[in-house]
Design an enzyme around this catalytic site. Structure first.
Site, PDB file in Angstrom:
ATOM      1  N   ASP A  22     -10.952  -9.119   7.281  1.00 32.95           N
ATOM      2  CA  ASP A  22     -12.372  -9.091   6.893  1.00 32.95           C
ATOM      3  C   ASP A  22     -12.984 -10.484   6.913  1.00 32.95           C
ATOM      4  O   ASP A  22     -14.164 -10.637   7.230  1.00 32.95           O
ATOM      5  CB  ASP A  22     -12.549  -8.432   5.522  1.00 32.95           C
ATOM      6  CG  ASP A  22     -12.776  -6.935   5.665  1.00 32.95           C
ATOM      7  OD1 ASP A  22     -12.355  -6.381   6.694  1.00 32.95           O
ATOM      8  OD2 ASP A  22     -13.375  -6.321   4.762  1.00 32.95           O
ATOM      9  N   LYS A  61       3.694 -15.427   1.815  1.00 28.49           N
ATOM     10  CA  LYS A  61       3.626 -16.149   0.538  1.00 28.49           C
ATOM     11  C   LYS A  61       5.068 -16.420   0.122  1.00 28.49           C
ATOM     12  O   LYS A  61       5.527 -16.035  -0.965  1.00 28.49           O
ATOM     13  CB  LYS A  61       2.864 -15.280  -0.480  1.00 28.49           C
ATOM     14  CG  LYS A  61       2.486 -15.986  -1.758  1.00 28.49           C
ATOM     15  CD  LYS A  61       1.416 -17.046  -1.586  1.00 28.49           C
ATOM     16  CE  LYS A  61       1.163 -17.753  -2.912  1.00 28.49           C
ATOM     17  NZ  LYS A  61       0.332 -18.963  -2.764  1.00 28.49           N
ATOM     18  N   ASP A  64      -2.793 -18.264   1.157  1.00 26.55           N
ATOM     19  CA  ASP A  64      -3.957 -18.937   0.564  1.00 26.55           C
ATOM     20  C   ASP A  64      -4.480 -20.027   1.506  1.00 26.55           C
ATOM     21  O   ASP A  64      -5.686 -20.161   1.730  1.00 26.55           O
ATOM     22  CB  ASP A  64      -3.629 -19.509  -0.830  1.00 26.55           C
ATOM     23  CG  ASP A  64      -2.247 -20.136  -0.921  1.00 26.55           C
ATOM     24  OD1 ASP A  64      -1.446 -19.980   0.023  1.00 26.55           O
ATOM     25  OD2 ASP A  64      -1.954 -20.805  -1.933  1.00 26.55           O
ATOM     26  N   TYR A  83       0.825  -1.218   0.000  1.00 24.43           N
ATOM     27  CA  TYR A  83       0.000   0.000   0.000  1.00 24.43           C
ATOM     28  C   TYR A  83       0.856   1.263   0.000  1.00 24.43           C
ATOM     29  O   TYR A  83       0.365   2.349  -0.303  1.00 24.43           O
ATOM     30  CB  TYR A  83      -0.951   0.020   1.207  1.00 24.43           C
ATOM     31  CG  TYR A  83      -2.040  -1.037   1.143  1.00 24.43           C
ATOM     32  CD1 TYR A  83      -2.196  -1.835   0.017  1.00 24.43           C
ATOM     33  CD2 TYR A  83      -2.911  -1.234   2.198  1.00 24.43           C
ATOM     34  CE1 TYR A  83      -3.177  -2.809  -0.048  1.00 24.43           C
ATOM     35  CE2 TYR A  83      -3.900  -2.203   2.148  1.00 24.43           C
ATOM     36  CZ  TYR A  83      -4.019  -2.991   1.020  1.00 24.43           C
ATOM     37  OH  TYR A  83      -5.004  -3.956   0.955  1.00 24.43           O
ATOM     38  N   ASP A 117      -5.273  -7.085   5.547  1.00 30.62           N
ATOM     39  CA  ASP A 117      -6.499  -6.395   5.156  1.00 30.62           C
ATOM     40  C   ASP A 117      -7.565  -7.430   4.796  1.00 30.62           C
ATOM     41  O   ASP A 117      -8.720  -7.370   5.255  1.00 30.62           O
ATOM     42  CB  ASP A 117      -6.175  -5.501   3.940  1.00 30.62           C
ATOM     43  CG  ASP A 117      -7.273  -4.510   3.644  1.00 30.62           C
ATOM     44  OD1 ASP A 117      -8.270  -4.490   4.378  1.00 30.62           O
ATOM     45  OD2 ASP A 117      -7.133  -3.749   2.666  1.00 30.62           O
TER      46      ASP A 117
END
Ligand code: NAD
Length: 360
Positions: free
Chosen positions: A250, A190, A222, A140, A246
């Site tokens: 959620d 990852k 994942d 970001y 992020d």
């Protein structure tokens, strides 16, 4: 004497904050909590009073206290303003000015509300995990970024980037927090594909021996996403970068039902922090006295636990919330058809009454 800054903000912000302040007053009277409150403006309320979403006075007050408790900011009244002075800018500015690099999103299931989730209740019973998301680095913020022309086609690109000190800082935060809980950290990356993740994993491994009492494991993001919906109770503390955090936070939020129940914290290197409900200013229900104040009251419990290390007081607040739910009290957002619905202030008062009944 502990000093707290209260930032009610906009919309339902002042309504839910009023209930958290009732809880603070009860902790003072019933449990000897020595604390001084100050108030400040942020968001649309600050724009109306001073023309900017984060007045200097609010920021200097925030820098002088042990922790900040905030409601929410924003609303249609300010939606047409230039981006730079919109209410949400106040929130981004205070987070970066206070150096709040660690975002904490707990996901716990009140068994009384398990039926409200889209997952089966038996998957959720007893769920209690904490997602620690790095908040000020990663893709970001990484440079270079942009949209360019290449060989006649437009190409968009961003840069995932983490330095060793940034990784070490958030890893230490996660290990420290695990010590207050079940002493297990799962680091999510990852590393099978990304160099930034390889470094992430290396640095987390390097930090781990300083915390011999905390168990460390790793998951690829994942798989972590899949495990979160398959068997979320296997986790204690999950630590990850900005982008993965992020998304995973959620998923975590959705595990437990209404947004009106979800607290959050953003911490700096000293453990000072800004505590706020995950929800926004809910303009559709503002002013009607029906918002759920429990996300804000649970944010206060996080403040007690993580910034003030008042673990027993935090537990008392959390138990009072649980008992209020167990006695059948529901605000509109968590009520099932046919259940009696209570107002914002009735729910706050119920929590306060249960606080008075408890011994520490
Ligand atoms: P929202 O979270 O305010 O509302 C989403 C839905 O959840 C609405 O239906 C609302 O009624 C409901 N809801 C939210 N809080 C509730 C509560 N405590 N009890 C019961 N129901 C609740 O999100 P939105 O509608 O996308 O945004 C509204 C405003 O809030 C916008 O201006 C947005 O920019 C701002 N916002 C601020 C923050 C923040 O201050 N941290 C976060 C998100 C959105």
């Amino acid at each position: 004497m502990v000093k707290l800054l209260i930032l009610p903000g906009d919309g339902v912000g002042p309504e839910v904050i009023a209930e958290a302040v009732k809880v603070i007053e009860a902790l003072k009277r019933r449990h000897g909590f020595a604390c001084e409150l100050d108030y400040g403006l942020i968001g649309g309320a600050a724009i109306d009073a001073c023309g900017v979403p984060l007045p200097d006075e609010t920021l200097s007050k925030a820098q002088a206290v042990d922790a900040v408790l905030m409601g929410a900011v924003g609303g249609p009244k300010w939606d047409q303003m230039p981006r730079e002075i919109r209410p949400e800018r106040g929130l981004l500015k205070i987070r970066s000015a206070l150096g709040l690099y660690a975002n904490l999103r707990p996901c716990f299931c009140f068994n009384e509300l398990a039926a409200a989730s889209t997952l089966r209740p038996e998957v959720l019973q007893g769920l209690d995990l904490l997602i620690v998301r790095e908040l000020t680095g990663g893709i970001y913020y990484g440079q270079p970024r942009g949209i360019v022309q290449e060989g006649g086609v437009r190409v968009g690109f961003n840069t995932e980037r983490y330095s060793e000190p940034e990784i070490e800082r958030i890893a230490r935060t996660a290990f420290d927090l695990a010590r207050l809980r079940k002493k297990h950290v799962c680091s999510v990356d990852k590393a099978n594909v990304l160099e930034s993740s390889q470094l992430w994993r290396e640095v987390v491994e390097r930090v781990a021996p300083s915390y011999p009492d905390v168990e460390l494991s790793h998951l690829y993001v994942d798989n972590a996403a899949m495990q979160l919906v398959r068997a979320p109770r296997q986790f204690d503390v999950l630590v990850t970068g900005n982008l993965f955090g992020d998304i995973l936070s959620d998923i975590g939020a959705q595990l437990t039902g209404s947004i009106g129940m979800l607290p959050s914290a953003s911490l700096d290197a000293q453990g000072r922090g800004l505590y706020e409900p995950v929800h926004g200013s809910a303009p559709d229900i503002a002013g009607r006295g029906i918002a759920n104040p429990l996300a804000t009251i649970l944010s206060l419990a996080m403040l007690l636990r993580y910034s003030l290390r008042a673990v027993k007081l935090a537990g008392t607040v959390e138990r009072s919330v649980k008992q209020s739910l167990a006695s059948g009290l529901r605000t509109a957002d968590i009520a099932r058809p046919g259940e009696r619905v209570v107002s914002t202030s009735e729910m706050g008062t119920a929590v306060v009454e249960r606080l008075y009944e408890q011994e520490i």
